[in-house]
Write an enzyme that holds these catalytic residues in place. Sequence first.
Site, PDB file in Angstrom:
ATOM      1  N   ARG A   1      11.640   6.146   2.597  1.00  0.00           N
ATOM      2  CA  ARG A   1      11.769   7.602   2.623  1.00  0.00           C
ATOM      3  C   ARG A   1      12.604   8.068   3.811  1.00  0.00           C
ATOM      4  O   ARG A   1      13.358   9.049   3.703  1.00  0.00           O
ATOM      5  CB  ARG A   1      10.386   8.245   2.630  1.00  0.00           C
TER       6      ARG A   1
ATOM      7  N   ASP B 130       1.973   5.199  -0.220  1.00  0.00           N
ATOM      8  CA  ASP B 130       1.423   6.403   0.393  1.00  0.00           C
ATOM      9  C   ASP B 130       1.031   7.442  -0.663  1.00  0.00           C
ATOM     10  O   ASP B 130       1.312   7.297  -1.853  1.00  0.00           O
ATOM     11  CB  ASP B 130       2.449   7.029   1.347  1.00  0.00           C
TER      12      ASP B 130
ATOM     13  N   ARG C 110       0.844  -1.198   0.000  1.00  0.00           N
ATOM     14  CA  ARG C 110       0.000   0.000   0.000  1.00  0.00           C
ATOM     15  C   ARG C 110       0.879   1.248   0.000  1.00  0.00           C
ATOM     16  O   ARG C 110       1.368   1.675   1.051  1.00  0.00           O
ATOM     17  CB  ARG C 110      -0.914   0.007   1.223  1.00  0.00           C
TER      18      ARG C 110
END
Length: 271
Positions: free
Chosen positions: A222, A72, A70
């Site tokens: 990230r 972002d 999933r």
Amino acid sequence: MATPLTLFDEDDMTEAPLLPHVRVRMTVAYDGTRFHGFAVNPGVPTVGGRLTEALERFLRHPIELTCAGRTDKGVHAHGQVVDFVTTEGVDLDGLCRAVNALCGPEVAVREPAIVPMAFSSRFDATSRTYRYTIHNDEVPDPFSVHRAWQVKEPLELDVLRLACDPLIGTHDFTSFCRRPKRSDGTEASLVREVRSARWEVVDDQTLRFWIQASSFCHQMVRSVVGTLVDVGRGKLTAGDIRGILAAEDRRAAGTVAPPEGLTLWHVGYPD
């Protein structure tokens, strides 16, 4: 042997004859700029929501869409994998053409295939590979504004590469992850196996970071990229990465890199 699937008439919702059903797997690419992530969220534009609507329109029955990861808000994909159940005899080529016509060009599907009913795009995945792109120049690049993170300060490539070494292997990545909340109050393990991590020079202004792991926790890539960029800027040293991992404290790592540079590039499966 195929198992029956109960279908309902859209007008009166009466139960229709039982039909055999199959599981379909597809590879999905998308530009995540205008989407609020992948997961279906009523009232909010998401990749999963757009795909589900298009698939149900073609198949003429509700589906439950499963994905490998999933992503972002603002994150892209080249090799996301999804699966769903539909009736036997589905026209896979026609399905792809219809979905691409309804969702393109921001979302595109390819490589449709019938897979065993027990297949799960999420739980059967053995690896996931992400790519992160950096535009390393003082001058903005209008053509990569939604595909790369502009870092104005010069980055030391040799130091960036040295900083990758401590990440490889099995570690607790608590320092680089947002810990998920569980309804039962227990804490999820943030131990992950990173199989490779490397930097690639694309041209004088473009760097790409590639990382592959068995799986990733929320915002892990990230957070790793943001911390590595601090190393490249000289705010941290390559040796600091090992200490940040050992701290198991989110406050020990650097800033989370913005989503636009991140792409889910490939998902691996046993076969």
